[in-house]
Design a protein around this motif. Sequence first.
Motif, PDB file in Angstrom:
ATOM      1  N   THR A 290      -4.076   8.136   2.389  1.00  0.00           N
ATOM      2  CA  THR A 290      -5.069   7.619   3.326  1.00  0.00           C
ATOM      3  C   THR A 290      -5.629   6.311   2.777  1.00  0.00           C
ATOM      4  O   THR A 290      -5.398   5.951   1.617  1.00  0.00           O
ATOM      5  N   ALA A 291      -6.378   5.628   3.625  1.00  0.00           N
ATOM      6  CA  ALA A 291      -7.009   4.381   3.203  1.00  0.00           C
ATOM      7  C   ALA A 291      -7.882   4.640   1.982  1.00  0.00           C
ATOM      8  O   ALA A 291      -7.840   3.919   0.986  1.00  0.00           O
TER       9      ALA A 291
ATOM     10  N   LEU B 108      -6.481  -3.375   3.983  1.00  0.00           N
ATOM     11  CA  LEU B 108      -6.529  -2.314   2.975  1.00  0.00           C
ATOM     12  C   LEU B 108      -5.972  -2.830   1.646  1.00  0.00           C
ATOM     13  O   LEU B 108      -6.531  -2.583   0.573  1.00  0.00           O
TER      14      LEU B 108
ATOM     15  N   LYS C 288      -3.367  -2.879   7.502  1.00  0.00           N
ATOM     16  CA  LYS C 288      -2.706  -2.679   6.205  1.00  0.00           C
ATOM     17  C   LYS C 288      -3.035  -3.819   5.256  1.00  0.00           C
ATOM     18  O   LYS C 288      -3.291  -3.599   4.069  1.00  0.00           O
TER      19      LYS C 288
ATOM     20  N   ASN D  20      -5.861   5.282  -1.172  1.00  0.00           N
ATOM     21  CA  ASN D  20      -5.284   4.054  -1.707  1.00  0.00           C
ATOM     22  C   ASN D  20      -6.301   3.304  -2.560  1.00  0.00           C
ATOM     23  O   ASN D  20      -5.983   2.850  -3.655  1.00  0.00           O
TER      24      ASN D  20
ATOM     25  N   ILE E 212       0.866  -1.172   0.000  1.00  0.00           N
ATOM     26  CA  ILE E 212       0.000   0.000   0.000  1.00  0.00           C
ATOM     27  C   ILE E 212       0.907   1.227   0.000  1.00  0.00           C
ATOM     28  O   ILE E 212       2.089   1.125   0.308  1.00  0.00           O
TER      29      ILE E 212
ATOM     30  N   LEU F 276     -12.677  -0.705   7.392  1.00  0.00           N
ATOM     31  CA  LEU F 276     -11.778   0.441   7.544  1.00  0.00           C
ATOM     32  C   LEU F 276     -12.514   1.759   7.290  1.00  0.00           C
ATOM     33  O   LEU F 276     -11.889   2.807   7.192  1.00  0.00           O
TER      34      LEU F 276
ATOM     35  N   SER G 126      -2.362   5.618   5.870  1.00  0.00           N
ATOM     36  CA  SER G 126      -2.253   4.187   6.124  1.00  0.00           C
ATOM     37  C   SER G 126      -0.959   3.809   6.831  1.00  0.00           C
ATOM     38  O   SER G 126      -0.844   2.714   7.350  1.00  0.00           O
TER      39      SER G 126
ATOM     40  N   PHE H   9      -1.472   2.560  10.319  1.00  0.00           N
ATOM     41  CA  PHE H   9      -2.273   1.359  10.554  1.00  0.00           C
ATOM     42  C   PHE H   9      -1.447   0.217  11.135  1.00  0.00           C
ATOM     43  O   PHE H   9      -0.241   0.143  10.937  1.00  0.00           O
TER      44      PHE H   9
END
Lengths: 290, 351
Positions: free
Chosen positions: B119-120, B170, B167, B123, B114, B151, B159, B162
Amino acid sequence: MSSPSAESTVGGRTAGNTFAGDVWVNFKRWNLKAVRNPFVLVVSLAQPFIFLVLFTEVFGNVAGGAVSRGLPGVDYTTFLVPAIAIQVALASAVTSGIGLVNDIENGMFEKVLVSPMNRTAVFVGKTAAEVFRIAVQIAIILGLGVLLGAELATGVVGAAGIIAVGIVFSMWFIAFSNVLAVLTRDQESTIIGANLLQLPLLFLSSAFLPLAALPGWIQTFARLNPVTYGVDAARAIMVDEDVMTVLDVTAFDGALNTIVPAVAALVGLGVAFGAVAVSLLSRASSSDVR
Amino acid sequence: MSNDQSASAPGSRRERTRSSSADPPDDASIDIDGLELIYGDGTAAVRRVDMRVAEGEFFGFLGPNGAGKTTTIKVLATLLSPTAGEVRVNGFDVRTAPRDVRKSIGYMAQETSIDPELTAEENVRFACEAYGVPRGERDERTAELLDLVDLASVADKRSEEFSGGMKKRLDAATALVHRPPLVFLDEPTTGLDPQARNRLWEYFERLNERGTTIFLTTQYLEEADRLCERLAVILDGEIVADGSPADLKRQVGGDVLDIELQGDGDTSGRAVAIARDFEAFDDATVEETDAGISVTAETARQSGTDLLVALRDAGVIVTGFNIRAPTLDDVFLAITGERVDTDGEPAEVPS
């Protein structure tokens, strides 16, 4: 090119971007990363800016004499600003290789390789984001320089010209930092390798003093140093005069006698380094087992 | 896109499979015929692999570290080109139509992949864009996937903050943005705590229930046992066993009697000799373990106590015993001669 099958659906989904679309996706990602990392942005501006202020204050009086002997009527701040612009391009270009190493280390490099994105577009997008950042940073330096009293003889058009020279200049170093990245695959080695070169390249060039004021061996080295050509081209635009001393070109008019040969040299260098970087990158992303 | 590729990709995969007589008669997500992969230094990572994975199957690919699991998965994901053999993924040849393969698969690498600076949500959005998810569907898809992997509440957090499990989740979400019919999961739960692992298992099961074919490699045989309908075991670049977990366990040949002994290797050695001579176990496999010995035999349940008595009569002190059905660990041991190191490090990637 855009036959119906290019829009083929797989698993019920429309899949596949255009080349330009893939460039844009990657351009956005790298800009977002740059914004997320204001520290890197600031640091790559801070050092050149500190140079600009310290050099003008500390060496201004001494160096001013040497400068005005070669370029009457030009003060040291005006002389120095184009060099700082090139320094910014140099410092910022290093981050291209660092970004690549980080991508290799955190798996994004491979993630991009398994995606259907066009691989050339991926690198074009990334490089475009880096070039964009260099342009913004040079613009900032030019603005600060003018605030500090530098005179830009060619005005706004000249500013755009200096930014363009900075971009052309940055190509070889962007390529070089990517070559380091692919060869070392290690963040620290890439940073150290690229940064170690920066100061010698700057000092052994026409950046901080007219070459005539420097020892012979430096003049010899400066002739082979890409920084000399970048700085001379930017400076020629800054003062609107033929400032180049390493080559004696008279085929054009005034400042063009510097700009044309310098830009030609930089383009050639960029193509040469670029070819090495492209071949290493395509080997690194190829699926052939070596 | 070359003419070649467009010619081999008319419309959906299903249409294609029907329209071409050269294709396998049924719907195979993965069809490998005689795959060989030899690295530049001469190392044969995959010697000869023939394998089929049917559409909708939850398939497990097992083997000791360095056996060729990751190499095979990388060939299937078009990251490595096969040295020899024909490999079709979702009906597309990995050599001649790699981009079609890439569009039709999700791939979760062994190492969590990632972008830690994003950010999540960013991504997942980048993955949506990379896979050409239509603009109008990106918001919804991103929200749906972040929800799926739990998430959503940290969607706007970078991320890099995390935990390992977050992770991984994600990473899994980004592999699913284009709703691929086939997903590769290369050791997706290595290094996670049991709770995080359980959660990922549930996602994978849900995904498979929706019809997605899953190709999983794992070091955890418990994971393979719980999730996979069918398994193949690779050893030194060759497939050495193939079947459902139950089939494979049957091949072990009976139940397992673990016996703990007091004393040193000498004692174990004597115990092994006694167990091998034991008449009730004519087909037994006897091994020395750290704690004592382990006997696998069809009649382990019926005659186990007799063996314990025989050991006592011979002056060997038994400090514990346990009779159980074989697990995949026993299967793995029988096939590869190696115990799986389940609490070990992530497997080394052959390079």
